[in-house]
Design a protein around this motif. Structure first.
Motif, PDB file in Angstrom:
ATOM      1  N   GLY A  49      -0.660   1.556  -7.739  1.00  0.00           N
ATOM      2  CA  GLY A  49      -0.987   2.964  -7.600  1.00  0.00           C
ATOM      3  C   GLY A  49      -0.828   3.471  -6.181  1.00  0.00           C
ATOM      4  N   GLY A  50      -1.418   4.645  -5.909  1.00  0.00           N
ATOM      5  CA  GLY A  50      -1.294   5.257  -4.594  1.00  0.00           C
ATOM      6  C   GLY A  50      -1.883   4.418  -3.487  1.00  0.00           C
ATOM      7  N   MET A  51      -3.022   3.775  -3.740  1.00  0.00           N
ATOM      8  CA  MET A  51      -3.630   2.941  -2.717  1.00  0.00           C
ATOM      9  C   MET A  51      -2.820   1.672  -2.492  1.00  0.00           C
ATOM     10  SD  MET A  51      -6.088   4.646  -1.493  1.00  0.00           S
ATOM     11  CE  MET A  51      -7.046   3.459  -0.562  1.00  0.00           C
ATOM     12  N   ALA A  52      -2.158   1.171  -3.534  1.00  0.00           N
ATOM     13  CA  ALA A  52      -1.277   0.017  -3.366  1.00  0.00           C
ATOM     14  C   ALA A  52      -0.100   0.385  -2.463  1.00  0.00           C
ATOM     15  CB  ALA A  52      -0.786  -0.479  -4.720  1.00  0.00           C
ATOM     16  N   ARG A  53       0.417   1.614  -2.627  1.00  0.00           N
ATOM     17  CA  ARG A  53       1.491   2.083  -1.740  1.00  0.00           C
ATOM     18  C   ARG A  53       1.013   2.107  -0.292  1.00  0.00           C
ATOM     19  NH1 ARG A  53       5.251   6.998  -3.902  1.00  0.00           N
ATOM     20  NH2 ARG A  53       6.037   6.013  -5.809  1.00  0.00           N
ATOM     21  N   ALA A  54      -0.204   2.612  -0.092  1.00  0.00           N
ATOM     22  CA  ALA A  54      -0.750   2.653   1.265  1.00  0.00           C
ATOM     23  C   ALA A  54      -0.946   1.246   1.816  1.00  0.00           C
ATOM     24  CB  ALA A  54      -2.074   3.417   1.270  1.00  0.00           C
ATOM     25  N   ALA A  55      -1.312   0.312   0.952  1.00  0.00           N
ATOM     26  CA  ALA A  55      -1.517  -1.070   1.395  1.00  0.00           C
ATOM     27  C   ALA A  55      -0.208  -1.695   1.847  1.00  0.00           C
ATOM     28  CB  ALA A  55      -2.140  -1.893   0.274  1.00  0.00           C
ATOM     29  N   VAL A  56       0.869  -1.466   1.089  1.00  0.00           N
ATOM     30  CA  VAL A  56       2.176  -2.000   1.494  1.00  0.00           C
ATOM     31  C   VAL A  56       2.580  -1.429   2.841  1.00  0.00           C
ATOM     32  CG1 VAL A  56       4.635  -2.046   0.930  1.00  0.00           C
ATOM     33  CG2 VAL A  56       2.948  -2.437  -0.868  1.00  0.00           C
ATOM     34  N   TYR A  57       2.374  -0.124   3.014  1.00  0.00           N
ATOM     35  CA  TYR A  57       2.761   0.512   4.280  1.00  0.00           C
ATOM     36  C   TYR A  57       1.945  -0.045   5.443  1.00  0.00           C
ATOM     37  CZ  TYR A  57       3.872   4.051   7.742  1.00  0.00           C
ATOM     38  OH  TYR A  57       4.288   4.682   8.883  1.00  0.00           O
ATOM     39  N   SER A  58       0.669  -0.293   5.231  1.00  0.00           N
ATOM     40  CA  SER A  58      -0.156  -0.831   6.311  1.00  0.00           C
ATOM     41  C   SER A  58       0.350  -2.206   6.738  1.00  0.00           C
ATOM     42  CB  SER A  58      -1.624  -0.898   5.878  1.00  0.00           C
ATOM     43  OG  SER A  58      -1.818  -1.868   4.876  1.00  0.00           O
ATOM     44  N   MET A  59       0.803  -3.011   5.779  1.00  0.00           N
ATOM     45  CA  MET A  59       1.338  -4.333   6.125  1.00  0.00           C
ATOM     46  C   MET A  59       2.642  -4.200   6.906  1.00  0.00           C
ATOM     47  SD  MET A  59       0.596  -6.579   2.699  1.00  0.00           S
ATOM     48  CE  MET A  59      -1.053  -6.665   1.973  1.00  0.00           C
ATOM     49  N   ILE A  60       3.499  -3.273   6.494  1.00  0.00           N
ATOM     50  CA  ILE A  60       4.743  -3.056   7.230  1.00  0.00           C
ATOM     51  C   ILE A  60       4.434  -2.615   8.655  1.00  0.00           C
ATOM     52  CG2 ILE A  60       6.806  -1.606   7.366  1.00  0.00           C
ATOM     53  CD1 ILE A  60       6.847  -1.563   4.310  1.00  0.00           C
ATOM     54  N   HIS A  61       3.457  -1.725   8.796  1.00  0.00           N
ATOM     55  CA  HIS A  61       3.064  -1.255  10.128  1.00  0.00           C
ATOM     56  C   HIS A  61       2.597  -2.408  11.005  1.00  0.00           C
ATOM     57  CE1 HIS A  61       1.351   1.426  13.167  1.00  0.00           C
ATOM     58  NE2 HIS A  61       0.293   0.648  13.157  1.00  0.00           N
ATOM     59  N   LEU A  62       1.922  -3.380  10.420  1.00  0.00           N
ATOM     60  CA  LEU A  62       1.416  -4.525  11.177  1.00  0.00           C
ATOM     61  C   LEU A  62       2.512  -5.536  11.488  1.00  0.00           C
ATOM     62  CD1 LEU A  62      -1.967  -5.094   9.328  1.00  0.00           C
ATOM     63  CD2 LEU A  62      -1.679  -4.311  11.674  1.00  0.00           C
ATOM     64  N   GLY A  63       3.676  -5.370  10.890  1.00  0.00           N
ATOM     65  CA  GLY A  63       4.786  -6.271  11.181  1.00  0.00           C
ATOM     66  C   GLY A  63       5.060  -7.309  10.126  1.00  0.00           C
ATOM     67  N   VAL A  64       4.408  -7.219   8.959  1.00  0.00           N
ATOM     68  CA  VAL A  64       4.663  -8.184   7.884  1.00  0.00           C
ATOM     69  C   VAL A  64       6.022  -7.861   7.273  1.00  0.00           C
ATOM     70  CG1 VAL A  64       3.833  -9.138   5.706  1.00  0.00           C
ATOM     71  CG2 VAL A  64       2.198  -8.363   7.440  1.00  0.00           C
ATOM     72  N   GLN A  65       6.894  -8.846   7.216  1.00  0.00           N
ATOM     73  CA  GLN A  65       8.255  -8.618   6.737  1.00  0.00           C
ATOM     74  C   GLN A  65       8.448  -9.040   5.283  1.00  0.00           C
ATOM     75  OE1 GLN A  65      10.416 -10.760   9.853  1.00  0.00           O
ATOM     76  NE2 GLN A  65      11.059  -8.802  10.690  1.00  0.00           N
ATOM     77  N   THR A  66       7.565  -9.864   4.764  1.00  0.00           N
ATOM     78  CA  THR A  66       7.678 -10.325   3.383  1.00  0.00           C
ATOM     79  C   THR A  66       6.400  -9.960   2.645  1.00  0.00           C
ATOM     80  OG1 THR A  66       9.067 -12.178   4.085  1.00  0.00           O
ATOM     81  CG2 THR A  66       8.097 -12.293   1.883  1.00  0.00           C
ATOM     82  N   ILE A  67       6.539  -9.069   1.658  1.00  0.00           N
ATOM     83  CA  ILE A  67       5.385  -8.572   0.906  1.00  0.00           C
ATOM     84  C   ILE A  67       5.646  -8.764  -0.578  1.00  0.00           C
ATOM     85  CG2 ILE A  67       3.939  -6.558   0.419  1.00  0.00           C
ATOM     86  CD1 ILE A  67       4.919  -5.425   3.148  1.00  0.00           C
ATOM     87  N   PHE A  68       4.661  -9.283  -1.285  1.00  0.00           N
ATOM     88  CA  PHE A  68       4.746  -9.447  -2.729  1.00  0.00           C
ATOM     89  C   PHE A  68       3.785  -8.477  -3.399  1.00  0.00           C
ATOM     90  CE2 PHE A  68       6.616 -13.370  -1.339  1.00  0.00           C
ATOM     91  CZ  PHE A  68       7.557 -13.674  -2.323  1.00  0.00           C
ATOM     92  N   VAL A  69       4.170  -8.016  -4.593  1.00  0.00           N
ATOM     93  CA  VAL A  69       3.345  -7.102  -5.381  1.00  0.00           C
ATOM     94  C   VAL A  69       3.150  -7.691  -6.766  1.00  0.00           C
ATOM     95  CG1 VAL A  69       3.187  -4.827  -6.441  1.00  0.00           C
ATOM     96  CG2 VAL A  69       4.106  -5.057  -4.125  1.00  0.00           C
ATOM     97  N   TYR A  70       1.917  -7.688  -7.207  1.00  0.00           N
ATOM     98  CA  TYR A  70       1.632  -8.057  -8.603  1.00  0.00           C
ATOM     99  C   TYR A  70       0.917  -6.893  -9.271  1.00  0.00           C
ATOM    100  CZ  TYR A  70      -0.609  -9.700 -12.773  1.00  0.00           C
ATOM    101  OH  TYR A  70      -1.023  -9.789 -14.079  1.00  0.00           O
ATOM    102  N   ASN A  71       1.400  -6.531 -10.464  1.00  0.00           N
ATOM    103  CA  ASN A  71       0.738  -5.527 -11.279  1.00  0.00           C
ATOM    104  C   ASN A  71       0.871  -5.921 -12.742  1.00  0.00           C
ATOM    105  OD1 ASN A  71      -0.603  -2.805 -11.299  1.00  0.00           O
ATOM    106  ND2 ASN A  71       1.093  -2.374 -12.694  1.00  0.00           N
TER     107      ASN A  71
END
Length: 899
Positions: A707-729
């Protein structure tokens, strides 16, 4: 002779016992000058060992070294460094200091988080010669050892000009080493690391605190003589160091976070002194007002606190900062020099410690001000100016101010140009405020030419801001200073900001209407009879005066959504408004359609709105502009009115210029959209991520939900410099849609630290799947799924698969749900705290995003502690929870900053 670098009388054998780093627990053959210090386990082991080692064998070694014959560092007889502090962002950094100051820990932290290569000077010597310093000295003549030492030191510095952090022990501090360090400091940061005697004694397990204090006094001039910067390693308190167990909310102590605040302070210090603006912007993105220089915003204030108060009292710094836009540390010469005769290093250490104590708690810029005059009474005699310290004493204190790298530093314009130029040419990243305080009206007063000449002189000398003041003799003087301000604005070269006001009781009116950085005082520091130099008004006085005189208007704010009756935002913001002295009001506006937004925008007193479901994406077509964050996320949770579409400052983006249009009513001509959800998540990740899990190119993040908060969570990780992100739904299609949303964008992680690749969002198909073998286990996990029953459906009762929680250094898990607060996921993670896992819940996230919204709405810094308290109390009342001790425990573990 310099007050802060006077060579003390000392016995040489006293200089050898503490002046080296602790022996390494992992042996002496581990020098790897070409390999970045990025191993999770290695970083954690080295960090924990440096700070907490209590190995009996190590203690015995330390005691033996008390009687060793190792050569002692001797002061290289030359004046203090007077060179520009302008460095390349990638310039190698050298750390020096006596044993027990924590410089090895700081070196490991910097190497792990920035990608710099970690070089230990003693290990480098051993690699070059095949034996330790002590062994080489034992087997060779002293002159041969000195020659070899010089060759090794010169090679180490010349071959490692960029991309390194070099930790130097006592062996590097012989005369030749000091000379080489002084030369290296012309183009590189050479940082003297200092610490309080109690912490050093506790670490060394040898000597007593008084002997450590004496040694610091003796060694200070040596280390300051060959360094150009100084960092005081402020120790953690027990409460913030390990956390406080909260039986009600089950907050578990987190010893893995021992160095979080030290890490934050040091990385911010390094980014500032190296001029790494991109890294500073990344660190400050959690506080939107940091996008604008403080002097560009209207009606800002700087709270002034004497050094003697901080040095002698246990002040609540965060409370004092409240309501101010800058924090001014005033070195009150008359007080701080009394009782310090002959204890020059102690005075320097005390100033450095005061700066570190302040930085630990504030988010606003720091101004370092040395008072030229000392006044103990309420006002000077009509026929006599107050006592003034001599130029040498003043210059020494100001130079020390530059060493601790404040955001701003004042210079006394009553001093000679030759003296002031020594400060301005060595300022580095610190900005200079030309300060002149008259104790009697100059000829012609504000309407004469003397103050114009002072402004012109400060401008020509290279000051960034000018601050002028004189005592008010009549109320007319307050009008005169406004006329002077207009005269300066009409000058063809009025390109540097002006602070101008009257002092004394009659001058209070001019302080209230001074546009930028008005000096104010916190109520707790005001006396019945304040001294002549102290501000006589508070930030609350200034705010109240601006609204009562109609300079600013009472605004109305809202939370807009289809179902927002449960929102805690009104209580949080309204309480903050009241304490600030702002006549604003924040209330709920519930609407079944987006058209309800029209009613808000048509209100000339509309100040902004929080946006809740389902309008976070629906409102985007109505916007005139969006922040880069909201655009990347594809959702908006904050609306800001735009009242000026024309005549914008071309130097400012729309995202920045909307911050200047605050607290003034009028027709709304457009809407600006922003998103602070990611800020709340990002700050919690920072707080819970241990130094051992600092973000690296191989770091992996995991987001639960789509959802919308999951989108914000992905963006926060990118901002912190995380280059590999996994999503489970649970619904695969929604997870794929979220991944596609980010993978199609040209978003990049921070360029420094080697994290210059494009981030990739991947999909996990099932909770039964093993973690992908080609990727490291996740150390950052955010869950954005609800934990309560919705629409008659049972609560999800979500747990993470154990095979996804096998990170050897643990990590941080942020659960955005807070109904209930102690979710099954939080219970699962808190049970794994012994493995390094840290759990943060929805009540940790909510205030963080609220702080950012408050700044966007009002253009003022949020009262962080107050707003967090209100959220916890409102939740407690709503849930029927009266356990106030649980609330206090949660508050004690937070200091209002992202770690």
């Amino acid at each position: 002779m310099s007050i802060l670098v006077r060579p003390p009388k000392r016995k040489l054998h006293e200089m050898e016992t503490l002046a080296d780093d602790a022996p390494r627990k992992h042996g002496s053959n581990g020098f790897v000058p070409t390999t970045p210090a990025r191993s999770d386990s290695t970083s954690r082991q080295q960090t924990e060992h440096t700070e907490t080692s209590a190995d009996p064998q190590w203690q015995a070694t330390s005691l033996r070294e008390l009687h060793s014959n190792r050569g002692s560092p001797v002061l290289f007889d030359s004046g203090p460094l007077q060179i520009p502090r302008n460095f390349s962002p990638n310039a190698s950094v050298v750390l020096i200091g006596i044993r027990g100051t924590g410089k090895s820990s700081l070196a490991v932290i910097l190497a792990a988080t920035s990608g710099r290569r970690l070089i230990d000077a003693d290990r480098y010597f051993q690699q070059m010669t095949g034996c330790s310093r002590a062994a080489f000295k034992k087997d060779n003549a002293l002159i041969e050892y000195r020659q070899q030492e010089a060759r090794v030191m010169e090679s180490m510095l010349s071959d490692n000009q960029e991309g390194c952090v070099i930790a130097c022990g006592a062996g590097s501090m012989e005369r030749t080493g000091q000379r080489l360090l002084r030369e290296y400091a012309r183009t590189h940061p050479v940082i003297h690391v200092v610490r309080d005697p109690d912490s050093i004694q506790s670490y060394l397990k040898a000597w007593d605190t008084q002997k450590v204090r004496h040694f610091l006094e003796l060694s200070g001039p040596i280390y300051r003589g060959c360094s150009n910067l100084e960092f005081f390693n402020a120790s953690e308190t027990n409460g913030s160091e390990h956390g406080t167990k909260d039986s009600h909310h089950d907050h578990t102590p987190t010893p893995f976070l021992t160095l979080k605040r030290v890490q934050r302070d040091f990385l911010r210090f390094i980014a500032f002194v190296t001029g790494d603006h991109e890294e500073l912007s990344r660190q400050q993105a959690s506080f939107p007002l940091s996008l604008l220089p403080v002097e560009s915003r209207m009606y800002t204030s700087a709270v002034s606190v004497p050094f003697s108060f901080i040095h002698e009292q246990d002040l609540d710094i965060e409370s004092i900062e409240f309501g101010a836009d800058a924090f001014e540390l005033s070195i009150d010469v008359a007080n701080c020099l009394s009782g310090h005769s002959g204890a020059d290093s102690n005075l320097a250490d005390g100033i450095s410690q005061a700066v570190a104590t302040i930085r630990r708690k504030i988010i606003v810029p720091l101004i370092f001000h040395v008072e030229s005059h000392g006044i103990s009474g309420p006002s000077p005699s009509p026929n006599r100016d107050p006592s003034r310290c001599n130029d040498e004493m003043y210059l020494d204190l100001v130079r020390h101010g530059l060493r601790v790298a404040p955001d701003f530093l004042t210079i006394d314009l009553s001093r000679d140009d030759s003296l002031l130029s020594q400060v301005i040419t060595t300022r580095g990243s610190t900005r200079i405020i030309g300060h002149f305080e008259a104790f009697h009206s100059l000829p012609g007063g504000w309407d004469g030419d003397e103050y114009i000449k002072l402004y012109e002189r400060a401008r020509k000398m290279g000051c960034d801001i000018v601050r002028l003041c004189q005592p008010a003799e009549t109320m007319e003087d307050n009008l005169a200073v406004q006329r002077f301000r207009r005269r300066v604005q009409n000058l063809p070269y009025s390109d540097i900001p002006l602070i101008a006001y009257n002092t004394g009781h009659l001058g209070r009116t001019s302080r209230c209407f001074n546009p930028i950085l008005t000096p104010v005082m916190h109520p707790s520091l005001m006396h019945d009879s304040p001294t002549y130099l102290q501000p006589s008004i508070t930030a609350h006085h200034v705010q109240t005066a601006l609204y009562n005189s109609f300079v600013l208007d009472p605004m109305q704010f809202f939370v807009f959504g289809a179902n927002v009756t449960y929102s805690m935002s009104p209580a949080m913001h309204n309480t903050a408004f009241k304490l600030y002295g702002m006549p604003h009001f924040y209330r709920i506006y519930q609407s079944s359609t987006l058209r309800g937004l029209n009613d808000l925008v048509e209100n000339p007193y509309f100040g902004g709105s929080s946006v809740s479901l389902p309008y976070k994406t629906e409102c985007i077509p109505l916007l005139h502009s969006m922040s880069s964050h909201a655009r990347a996320i594809g959702a908006v949770n904050t609306l800001i009115p735009i009242r000026n579409l024309e005549g914008e400052d071309p130097r400012l983006s729309r995202e920045s210029s909307v911050y200047l249009e605050k607290n003034r009513a009028g027709p709304v001509k457009g809407l600006h959209g922003d998103n602070t959800d990611w800020i709340g998540i990002c700050n919690c990740i920072r707080r819970g991520l241990s130094p051992a899990n600092a973000v690296r190119p191989s770091s992996t993040g995991l987001v639960i939900g789509s959802g919308g908060m999951a989108r914000a969570a992905v963006y926060s990780m990118i901002h912190l410099g995380v280059q590999t992100i996994f999503v489970y739904n649970r619904t695969l299609e929604k997870a794929e849609k979220l991944a596609h949303h980010y993978n199609r964008q040209d978003l990049h992680s921070k360029e420094q630290s080697g994290l210059n690749g494009r981030p990739k969002v991947n999909i996990l198909n099932s909770l039964d799947d093993p973690w992908p073998s080609a990727f490291k286990q996740p150390t950052i996990i955010v869950s954005g799924i609800p934990a309560h029953s919705i629409g008659g459906q049972p609560a999800p009762n979500f747990h993470l698969p154990s095979q996804w929680l096998e990170s050897p250094t643990g990590g941080v898990v942020v659960d955005l749900a807070y109904k209930p607060l102690n979710t099954p996921l939080m219970q699962q993670i808190r049970a794994l705290s012994h493995r390094g896992w840290v759990a943060l819940d929805g009540l940790d996230v909510l205030p963080e995003q609220g702080f950012a919204q408050f700044e966007l709405f009002t253009g003022r810094r949020a009262p962080r502690r107050l707003m967090r308290t209100i959220v916890l109390q409102e939740y407690s009342n709503e849930e029927g929870d009266t356990d106030q001790s649980a609330i206090r425990n949660r508050l004690q573990n937070l200091d209002g900053q992202p770690a």
